[in-house]
Every structure is written in structure tokens, then in C-alpha cells.
Scaffold this motif. Structure first.
Motif, short mmCIF file in Angstrom:
data_model
loop_
_atom_site.label_atom_id
_atom_site.label_comp_id
_atom_site.label_asym_id
_atom_site.label_seq_id
_atom_site.Cartn_x
_atom_site.Cartn_y
_atom_site.Cartn_z
N ASN A 60 0.84 -1.19 0.00
CA ASN A 60 0.00 0.00 0.00
C ASN A 60 0.88 1.25 0.00
N ASP A 66 1.95 8.98 8.93
CA ASP A 66 0.60 8.46 9.19
C ASP A 66 0.75 7.02 9.67
N SER A 67 0.67 6.82 10.97
CA SER A 67 0.93 5.49 11.52
C SER A 67 -0.04 4.43 11.01
N ALA A 68 -1.23 4.85 10.58
CA ALA A 68 -2.20 3.87 10.07
C ALA A 68 -1.69 3.20 8.80
N THR A 69 -1.02 3.96 7.93
CA THR A 69 -0.52 3.36 6.69
C THR A 69 0.66 2.43 6.98
N LYS A 71 1.03 0.75 9.87
CA LYS A 71 0.41 -0.41 10.50
C LYS A 71 -0.15 -1.37 9.45
N ALA A 72 -0.76 -0.82 8.40
CA ALA A 72 -1.34 -1.66 7.35
C ALA A 72 -0.26 -2.51 6.69
N ASN A 75 1.05 -5.15 9.22
CA ASN A 75 0.06 -6.22 9.40
C ASN A 75 0.04 -7.17 8.21
N TYR A 122 7.52 6.09 14.18
CA TYR A 122 6.28 5.34 13.92
C TYR A 122 6.54 3.93 13.38
N GLU A 126 5.72 0.15 15.30
CA GLU A 126 4.86 -0.88 14.71
C GLU A 126 5.56 -2.24 14.63
#
Length: 275
Positions: A60, A66-69, A71-72, A75, A122, A126
Motif C-alpha cells: 500500500n 501516518d501510523s495507520a498506513t 500499520k497496514a 500487518n 512510527y 509498529e
């Protein structure tokens, strides 16, 4: 195969030093996860590695602020491969003004600190739970020669990179008992796409960079992304299992010694430089 069966995430891995590091790791047997803001270029880097017989992924678009990106990507890496052995934090850069006390503004300051310092922390946060669980891991961060030995004034970028060095040393101390190594590379002048933003390719740039290297670099040449990749490889393999909390200058001698042309006694000015 120094990295056989290892899984490595490389932020900023689509171009320049990160791209060269990904290719080097893949050649040594690692599965390489390219995490980059430029997802199209990340996919191209993956295709190049795969076409050479290596294994790579780009899951991705990753914005390290942006920690969400992040994390994705982590994961998905765990879902497919079950572990993360190596993290190389190569993403970074600067914004806006040149960053002197006369022209800096706080928006540029905040964005540059966020990208280079938070954008290093970040990804570490993760991957750490998985590295702690397996009681092993290699983390390689990136600083800058100018953080503590300024050759030009870029206050926000150099301040951020100085903080990255502090972060590296503190994490290395904290994580050493858990088998996790944390080190930092300080690059000198490296020929990457970064230079394309400063001046177009061509004879004028070649002349400028040659003069820069002759004046400032003891080895009297510009560095290549492959010069960085080799040191990243060392810090990510068993060859460096007794190395943590260290900074390695990769600048043709810069940071440890000075070039002959930087001192009068050994310079061409005094007729002493070997030609």
C-alpha cells in the motif's frame, strides 16, 4: 546468502538509497517490503527485484507520518510472512525554505520534524512488538552529516536528524537485553534523485558535484546509493551481531577526517594535493 529467509521492511524504498538497499537485500536472500509514499515507484522497484529472481512486496501507499498506513503494511507483512527481522528507516526529506534563521517558518519546521523524526519512530513502534516476541531484530535509521557537523544551514532537517541519533542511542540501550540492534547511518553527499530537485542532470551539475567532492570529500568522489546499501547490509546481518547503538559515517571519510583541500597545509593551494 547473508539474509536468507529474512524479512525486511524498507521505508523510502522506492528510489535512491532505499531502492539500492532493497535490491542488495534481495540479492542476499531477503524478502523485501517496499514502504513508500510513491506507490507506483514502489511497485516498479518490486517488479525489478522480482525480475532478477528476488522476492519483494509493496502492499500500500505508505506515509511515514501516518501510523495507520505503516500499520497496514506491517500487518500485511505479518499475515503473509509471519515476522519482521529488519527495519530500514530511509524515508526523509525537508520542506519549504532553506531553513536558516532568516527564512525558516514554523510550518516548514513542523512538517520536517514530523517526517524525519516521527517518521522514524512510527515504523519502529509498529515492528517492535514482533521483534520483542522473537527476541531479535535489526533496525537501521538514517541521520545526516549536518546534524552535528554542519556544512550548510538547514536548521529543521539537521535538528530532526540530530534527534534521530538520540532516538537511536536510547532505543539501542533499552532494547539490547532483548536482542534487538539499533544503529544509525550518517550519509555524506550521495547521488540520488534528491539532486534532481536541486538542479537538472547535465554537464553543469556534473561539474558542480565533482568540485564539491574534490573540496569536501577525503576520497574525492560523490557517493552512490550502493555505497549506502553495503553498510545497511552489514548492519542488518549476523556480521554486526556485536554492534548496536552506533553511528557509521558513510561519506568517503567525511565526519572522521577532512579532505586535503579543506586544509591549507595539504591543499592544492599549497601544492600538496596528489593530482
Amino acid at each position: 546468502m547473508l539474509l536468507k529467509d529474512k524479512v525486511a521492511i524498507i521505508t523510502g524504498g522506492a528510489k535512491g538509497m532505499g531502492e539500492a538497499t532493497g535490491k542488495k537485500f534481495a540479492e542476499e536472500g531477503a524478502t523485501v517490503i517496499i514502504a513508500d509514499l510513491d506507490f507506483d515507484s514502489a511497485q516498479m522497484a518490486v517488479e525489478q527485484i522480482q525480475s532478477s529472481g528476488g522476492r519483494a512486496r509493496a502492499y500500500n501507499r505508505v506515509d511515514v507520518t501516518d501510523s495507520a498506513t505503516i500499520k497496514a503494511t506491517v500487518n500485511q507483512t505479518i499475515a503473509e510472512f509471519g515476522k519482521v527481522d529488519i527495519l530500514v528507516n530511509c524515508a526523509g526529506g525537508t520542506f519549504g525554505s532553506n531553513g536558516s534563521s532568516e527564512n525558516i517558518n514554523m510550518n516548514d519546521w513542523d512538517r520536517t520534524i514530523n517526517l524525519n523524526l516521527n517518521g522514524t519512530l512510527y515504523p519502529i513502534m509498529e515492528v517492535l512488538p514482533y521483534m520483542k516476541e522473537q527476541k531479535s531484530g535489526k533496525i537501521v535509521n538514517f541521520s545526516s552529516m549536518g546534524a552535528f557537523n554542519a556544512y550548510t544551514v538547514v536548521l529543521h532537517y539537521h535538528a530532526a536528524k540530530g534527534a534521530v541519533e538520540s532516538l537511536t542511542h536510547n532505543l539501542a540501550f533499552e532494547l539490547a537485553p532483548q536482542g534487538i540492534h539499533v544503529n544509525v547511518i550518517s550519509p555524506g553527499p550521495i547521488m540520488t534523485p534528491f539532486w534532481d530537485e536541486l538542479m537538472p542532470q547535465g554537464p553543469e551539475r556534473d561539474q558542480f558535484t565533482a568540485a564539491l567532492a574534490k573540496k569536501e570529500v577525503p576520497l574525492q568522489r560523490m557517493g552512490t546509493p550502493e555505497d549506502i546499501a553495503g553498510v545497511c547490509l552489514f548492519l542488518s546481518t549476523g556480521l554486526s551481531d556485536y554492534v548496536t547503538g552506533q553511528k557509521i559515517n558513510v561519506g568517503g571519510g567525511m565526519g572522521n577526517i577532512i579532505s586535503h583541500n579543506s586544509t591549507f597545509l595539504s591543499s592544492e593551494e599549497n601544492g600538496k594535493v596528489n593530482k
